[in-house]
Design a protein around this motif. Structure first.
Motif, PDB file in Angstrom:
ATOM      1  N   MET A 110       0.930  -1.169  -0.081  1.00  0.00           N
ATOM      2  CA  MET A 110      -0.046  -0.051   0.145  1.00  0.00           C
ATOM      3  C   MET A 110       0.807   1.369   0.119  1.00  0.00           C
ATOM      4  N   SER A 111       0.262   2.434  -0.516  1.00  0.00           N
ATOM      5  CA  SER A 111       0.978   3.488  -0.420  1.00  0.00           C
ATOM      6  C   SER A 111       1.207   4.026   0.697  1.00  0.00           C
ATOM      7  N   ALA A 112       2.419   4.663   1.040  1.00  0.00           N
ATOM      8  CA  ALA A 112       2.595   5.350   2.510  1.00  0.00           C
ATOM      9  C   ALA A 112       2.272   6.753   2.540  1.00  0.00           C
ATOM     10  N   VAL A 113       1.785   7.399   1.427  1.00  0.00           N
ATOM     11  CA  VAL A 113       1.292   8.767   1.215  1.00  0.00           C
ATOM     12  C   VAL A 113      -0.215   8.724   1.521  1.00  0.00           C
ATOM     13  N   PRO A 114      -0.950   9.553   2.368  1.00  0.00           N
ATOM     14  CA  PRO A 114      -2.389   9.492   2.280  1.00  0.00           C
ATOM     15  C   PRO A 114      -2.872  10.236   0.724  1.00  0.00           C
ATOM     16  N   GLY A 115      -3.757   9.884   0.256  1.00  0.00           N
ATOM     17  CA  GLY A 115      -4.448  10.449  -0.881  1.00  0.00           C
ATOM     18  C   GLY A 115      -3.746   9.765  -2.121  1.00  0.00           C
ATOM     19  N   ARG A 116      -2.679   9.038  -2.060  1.00  0.00           N
ATOM     20  CA  ARG A 116      -1.853   8.596  -3.191  1.00  0.00           C
ATOM     21  C   ARG A 116      -2.572   6.827  -3.392  1.00  0.00           C
ATOM     22  N   PRO A 117      -3.072   6.567  -4.628  1.00  0.00           N
ATOM     23  CA  PRO A 117      -3.522   5.120  -4.685  1.00  0.00           C
ATOM     24  C   PRO A 117      -2.567   3.978  -4.338  1.00  0.00           C
ATOM     25  N   PRO A 118      -2.663   2.783  -3.917  1.00  0.00           N
ATOM     26  CA  PRO A 118      -2.040   1.880  -3.535  1.00  0.00           C
ATOM     27  C   PRO A 118      -0.879   1.406  -4.668  1.00  0.00           C
ATOM     28  N   VAL A 119       0.191   1.170  -4.336  1.00  0.00           N
ATOM     29  CA  VAL A 119       1.173   0.638  -5.151  1.00  0.00           C
ATOM     30  C   VAL A 119       1.801  -0.526  -4.973  1.00  0.00           C
ATOM     31  N   PRO A 120       1.982  -1.440  -5.866  1.00  0.00           N
ATOM     32  CA  PRO A 120       2.688  -2.698  -5.642  1.00  0.00           C
ATOM     33  C   PRO A 120       4.127  -2.468  -5.277  1.00  0.00           C
ATOM     34  N   PHE A 121       4.559  -3.522  -4.378  1.00  0.00           N
ATOM     35  CA  PHE A 121       5.930  -3.296  -3.962  1.00  0.00           C
ATOM     36  C   PHE A 121       6.870  -4.099  -5.024  1.00  0.00           C
ATOM     37  N   THR A 122       6.835  -3.741  -6.350  1.00  0.00           N
ATOM     38  CA  THR A 122       7.741  -4.026  -7.293  1.00  0.00           C
ATOM     39  C   THR A 122       8.625  -3.145  -7.357  1.00  0.00           C
ATOM     40  N   PRO A 123      10.091  -3.561  -7.521  1.00  0.00           N
ATOM     41  CA  PRO A 123      11.134  -2.533  -7.857  1.00  0.00           C
ATOM     42  C   PRO A 123      10.889  -1.862  -8.910  1.00  0.00           C
ATOM     43  N   VAL A 124      11.444  -0.449  -8.514  1.00  0.00           N
ATOM     44  CA  VAL A 124      11.389   0.459  -9.886  1.00  0.00           C
ATOM     45  C   VAL A 124      12.761   0.952  -9.906  1.00  0.00           C
ATOM     46  N   GLY A 125      13.224   1.849 -10.774  1.00  0.00           N
ATOM     47  CA  GLY A 125      14.705   2.193 -11.039  1.00  0.00           C
ATOM     48  C   GLY A 125      15.176   3.096  -9.665  1.00  0.00           C
ATOM     49  N   VAL A 126      14.469   4.253  -9.735  1.00  0.00           N
ATOM     50  CA  VAL A 126      14.937   5.145  -8.694  1.00  0.00           C
ATOM     51  C   VAL A 126      13.810   5.869  -8.242  1.00  0.00           C
ATOM     52  N   THR A 127      13.664   5.928  -6.860  1.00  0.00           N
ATOM     53  CA  THR A 127      12.745   6.656  -6.018  1.00  0.00           C
ATOM     54  C   THR A 127      13.581   7.805  -5.429  1.00  0.00           C
ATOM     55  N   VAL A 128      12.874   9.192  -5.218  1.00  0.00           N
ATOM     56  CA  VAL A 128      13.863  10.234  -4.639  1.00  0.00           C
ATOM     57  C   VAL A 128      12.788  10.878  -3.675  1.00  0.00           C
ATOM     58  N   ALA A 129      13.572  11.241  -2.510  1.00  0.00           N
ATOM     59  CA  ALA A 129      12.837  12.361  -1.591  1.00  0.00           C
ATOM     60  C   ALA A 129      13.308  13.554  -1.634  1.00  0.00           C
ATOM     61  N   PHE A 130      13.018  14.452  -1.992  1.00  0.00           N
ATOM     62  CA  PHE A 130      13.552  16.119  -1.748  1.00  0.00           C
ATOM     63  C   PHE A 130      13.262  16.609  -0.386  1.00  0.00           C
ATOM     64  N   CYS A 131      14.177  16.866   0.270  1.00  0.00           N
ATOM     65  CA  CYS A 131      13.738  17.454   1.456  1.00  0.00           C
ATOM     66  C   CYS A 131      14.699  18.773   1.831  1.00  0.00           C
ATOM     67  N   PRO A 132      14.304  19.748   2.452  1.00  0.00           N
ATOM     68  CA  PRO A 132      15.441  20.744   3.135  1.00  0.00           C
ATOM     69  C   PRO A 132      16.215  20.272   4.384  1.00  0.00           C
ATOM     70  N   ALA A 133      17.262  20.992   4.622  1.00  0.00           N
ATOM     71  CA  ALA A 133      17.968  20.298   5.908  1.00  0.00           C
ATOM     72  C   ALA A 133      18.299  21.726   6.902  1.00  0.00           C
ATOM     73  N   PRO A 134      17.239  22.170   7.200  1.00  0.00           N
ATOM     74  CA  PRO A 134      17.669  22.995   8.479  1.00  0.00           C
ATOM     75  C   PRO A 134      17.578  22.398   9.489  1.00  0.00           C
ATOM     76  N   PRO A 135      18.383  22.950  10.592  1.00  0.00           N
ATOM     77  CA  PRO A 135      18.626  22.275  12.051  1.00  0.00           C
ATOM     78  C   PRO A 135      17.365  22.080  12.493  1.00  0.00           C
ATOM     79  N   LEU A 136      16.423  23.090  12.523  1.00  0.00           N
ATOM     80  CA  LEU A 136      15.075  22.977  13.290  1.00  0.00           C
ATOM     81  C   LEU A 136      14.163  21.901  12.851  1.00  0.00           C
ATOM     82  N   LEU A 137      14.618  20.942  11.802  1.00  0.00           N
ATOM     83  CA  LEU A 137      13.835  19.916  11.663  1.00  0.00           C
ATOM     84  C   LEU A 137      13.835  19.073  12.787  1.00  0.00           C
ATOM     85  N   VAL A 138      14.992  19.058  13.548  1.00  0.00           N
ATOM     86  CA  VAL A 138      14.934  18.169  14.837  1.00  0.00           C
ATOM     87  C   VAL A 138      14.730  18.854  15.781  1.00  0.00           C
TER      88      VAL A 138
END
Length: 241
Positions: free
Chosen positions: A1-29
């Motif tokens: 199942m998808s880990a993101v609310p609102g996104r349809p379920p996805v099969p756990f079949t390998p894809v080439g590359v998945t990317v998460a883009f996130c900023p890096a401010p210290p206040l994330l912690v």
């Protein structure tokens, strides 16, 4: 199942590359932030959603990309960093346990490791700089996850670290548009000199991701594009085949 609310379920079949883009401010912690802010809590949730989406396809390795890593350096088990410069006596390993003599992590890789820990990821992870990302990703067999750490312009308001520049918001908007559309070519050709002028720390990393995926079909989703403290925070996830 998808880990993101609102996104349809996805099969756990390998894809080439998945990317998460996130900023890096210290206040994330949270311990760095101190008194909770709604804007920071929302940013933290957006990053968690993007990382969860990246991990939903069960990558065999996650590559954390950020500035501050010398060319050719690979961060791994035993390497560590700390947040003492931000008033918190906290040391965090990149992977495994901190070992004497391990490399010291740049902030982007430290926070990337923290995001992976928060997501419960216990698999293989490697930290690299932008220069090494395209070749390294292409050299890896199987499904690969990339956690691309970096901010937009730090010149988004008069209280921003670099003061206000009228070009900052349009620059970040163009990046946000490329992230949302999964436009690898647009990322790969971002103006590096303009990014430096606008204090956009994420540009080298974004360019590297674009170069790494220039020959792939990409589906993108933008989770956040905000600048609550005068710095552009862009959060997205990509699926590339």
């Amino acid at each position: 199942m998808s880990a993101v609310p609102g996104r349809p379920p996805v099969p756990f079949t390998p894809v080439g590359v998945t990317v998460a883009f996130c900023p890096a401010p210290p206040l994330l912690v949270p311990t760095v932030e101190g008194r909770p802010e709604k804007a920071t809590a929302a940013l933290r949730r957006a990053c968690a959603d993007a990382v969860a989406a990246m991990l939903a396809f069960r990558p065999e390795v996650v590559v954390v990309a950020g500035t501050g890593a010398p060319a050719g350096v690979r961060f791994g088990d035993g390497d560590a960093g700390d947040l003492r410069g931000y008033g918190v006596d906290l040391e965090l390993p990149f992977a495994g346990r901190v070992r004497p003599g391990g490399r010291r992590l740049p902030l982007a890789h430290l926070l990337g490791a923290w995001l992976l820990d928060e997501a419960g990821y216990a698999g293989t992870r490697v930290g690299v700089g932008p220069e090494d990302l395209p070749g390294f990703v292409r050299s890896l067999p199987g499904a690969v996850g990339v956690l691309a750490m970096g901010e937009g312009s730090a010149r988004r308001s008069v209280k921003a670290p670099g003061y206000l520049d009228p070009a900052a918001e349009p620059f970040d908007d163009a990046v946000a548009d490329a992230l949302g559309r999964g436009d690898a070519a647009a990322l790969a050709t971002l103006d590096d000199a303009e990014g430096q002028r606008l204090l956009a720390e994420g540009v080298p990393v974004w360019r590297a991701v674009g170069a790494a995926l220039s020959d792939r079909s990409v589906v993108g989703r933008l989770h956040a594009a905000t600048a609550p403290f005068g710095v552009g925070y862009l959060v997205a996830d990509w699926r590339a085949r």
